[in-house]
Design an enzyme around this catalytic site. Structure first.
Site, PDB file in Angstrom:
ATOM      1  N   HIS A 126       0.817  -1.211   0.000  1.00 36.95           N
ATOM      2  CA  HIS A 126       0.000   0.000   0.000  1.00 36.95           C
ATOM      3  C   HIS A 126       0.850   1.261   0.000  1.00 36.95           C
ATOM      4  CE1 HIS A 126      -3.686  -2.392   1.581  1.00 36.95           C
ATOM      5  NE2 HIS A 126      -3.647  -2.339   0.263  1.00 36.95           N
ATOM      6  N   HIS A 155      -7.805  -7.219  -8.112  1.00 37.86           N
ATOM      7  CA  HIS A 155      -8.223  -8.130  -7.043  1.00 37.86           C
ATOM      8  C   HIS A 155      -8.494  -7.276  -5.803  1.00 37.86           C
ATOM      9  CE1 HIS A 155      -6.027 -10.672  -9.880  1.00 37.86           C
ATOM     10  NE2 HIS A 155      -6.719 -11.693  -9.417  1.00 37.86           N
ATOM     11  N   SER A 187      -7.002  -1.744  -0.708  1.00 39.42           N
ATOM     12  CA  SER A 187      -6.381  -0.871  -1.710  1.00 39.42           C
ATOM     13  C   SER A 187      -7.373   0.080  -2.392  1.00 39.42           C
ATOM     14  CB  SER A 187      -5.616  -1.694  -2.746  1.00 39.42           C
ATOM     15  OG  SER A 187      -6.386  -2.758  -3.249  1.00 39.42           O
ATOM     16  N   GLU A 234     -13.430  -7.824  -8.346  1.00 40.16           N
ATOM     17  CA  GLU A 234     -13.308  -8.888  -7.360  1.00 40.16           C
ATOM     18  C   GLU A 234     -14.131 -10.086  -7.818  1.00 40.16           C
ATOM     19  OE1 GLU A 234     -12.474 -11.425  -4.550  1.00 40.16           O
ATOM     20  OE2 GLU A 234     -11.423  -9.486  -4.719  1.00 40.16           O
ATOM     21  N   ASP A 278     -13.531 -12.190 -13.227  1.00 44.52           N
ATOM     22  CA  ASP A 278     -12.191 -12.751 -13.175  1.00 44.52           C
ATOM     23  C   ASP A 278     -11.285 -11.844 -14.016  1.00 44.52           C
ATOM     24  OD1 ASP A 278      -9.810 -14.155 -13.530  1.00 44.52           O
ATOM     25  OD2 ASP A 278     -10.791 -16.104 -13.675  1.00 44.52           O
ATOM     26  N   ASP A 335      -3.107  -7.764  -7.330  1.00 43.79           N
ATOM     27  CA  ASP A 335      -2.873  -8.347  -6.006  1.00 43.79           C
ATOM     28  C   ASP A 335      -3.616  -9.679  -5.924  1.00 43.79           C
ATOM     29  OD1 ASP A 335      -2.470  -8.854  -3.331  1.00 43.79           O
ATOM     30  OD2 ASP A 335      -3.877  -7.332  -2.630  1.00 43.79           O
TER      31      ASP A 335
END
Length: 294
Positions: free
Chosen positions: A18, A41, A109, A127, A152, A173
């Site tokens: 971060h 992600h 994030s 996500e 995805d 991530d």
């Protein structure tokens, strides 16, 4: 890794990831032109350090809480003026989210980035895990600056790029639940740089054994010609000797097209962070940071 981020929120890897993301965002803000963050992600967006998942591991205790004295969000550790200035945008966001006497809330994030953006900047937060996406969408569903997607990202990366506006950061991530996760990430970066060559791509990866990180680095170098980019930065921090496959010993970031200021900033701040976040004894000898251009 069996990865649900609520168990790991605010750990040493989050701190390094971060902070690096914040440094890139602050660099992008130097120009008046708007930009977009694509978070591939994104997780749920916000985490409570007092809930059972975070308490089960206690990983925030050796991560974000070490940067605050006595868990008090109003009392950041003061190091020196140069390091304090680098850490300030990141720690100020965390501090502002915690109005009590203890640090209880930690931003994912997309929420951290949201607090750093200007009004014209944008976020696309993706996500795949439905339970996490539902929380993410509740957090940002009415926010016009943020678009949430239940997809995805590896499969949909072609449709997500180029970014609009045509400046920005692609933060990757992934959960590293699959053995080929790093290879899938490189596939996404290679495809991404063909569609959006000027984007900054930042890939986080966990490190248990150092040989695995070195193997990934060699694979990255091998595939660099496919990306058609000039500079790739490898940045790693180890809190323990990377010789135990059963635990997370280090955290790494690959940054494609890094800001020109990033190397020198990380070169200054990573050794300081390592001393604060280390979990090994002071007498244990191992290479504690890696910073190189590939």
């Amino acid at each position: 890794m069996n990865y649900l981020h609520a168990y790991h929120a605010g750990n040493f890897a989050d701190v390094v990831k971060h902070l690096t993301m914040t440094l890139i965002i602050e660099y992008l803000k130097h120009k008046d032109t708007p930009f977009r963050l694509l978070d591939t992600h994104a997780g749920s967006g916000i985490y409570q350090l007092t809930e059972k998942e975070a308490q089960a591991t206690g990983e925030a205790d050796t991560g974000i809480l070490r940067l605050f004295e006595n868990m008090d969000p109003k009392c950041k550790i003061l190091i020196n003026s140069q390091i304090d200035e680098v850490l300030a945008p990141y720690l100020d966001v965390v501090s502002a989210m915690n109005t009590g006497e203890q640090l209880q809330t930690y931003p994912g994030s997309p929420l951290l980035a949201k607090q750093l953006l200007r009004s014209a900047d944008r976020i696309t937060a993706c996500e795949l895990r439905i339970s996490e996406y539902e929380k993410l969408n509740r957090l940002f569903g009415r926010d016009k600056q943020i678009l949430t997607r239940n997809i995805d990202s590896w499969k949909e990366i072609k449709g997500l790029l180029p970014l609009e506006p045509k400046r920005g950061l692609i933060l990757m991530d992934p959960p590293f639940e699959q053995p080929n996760e790093f290879e899938r990430a490189l596939d996404a970066i290679c495809l991404g740089t063909k569609r959006f060559s000027g984007g900054i791509y930042a890939l986080w990866y966990p490190i248990k054994a150092r040989h695995q990180a070195d193997k990934w680095s060699k694979l990255l170098v091998k595939r660099k010609p496919e990306m058609g980019v000039e500079t790739i930065l490898r940045s790693e921090l180890y809190v323990r000797a990377p010789d135990n496959d059963t635990q997370l010993n280090g955290t790494g970031m690959i940054i494609v097209n890094p800001p020109y200021t990033l190397f020198n900033t990380l070169d200054t701040v990573l050794p300081v962070l390592q001393r604060i976040l280390q979990q090994a004894s002071k007498t244990e000898r191992f290479q504690k940071t890696v910073l190189e251009t590939l």
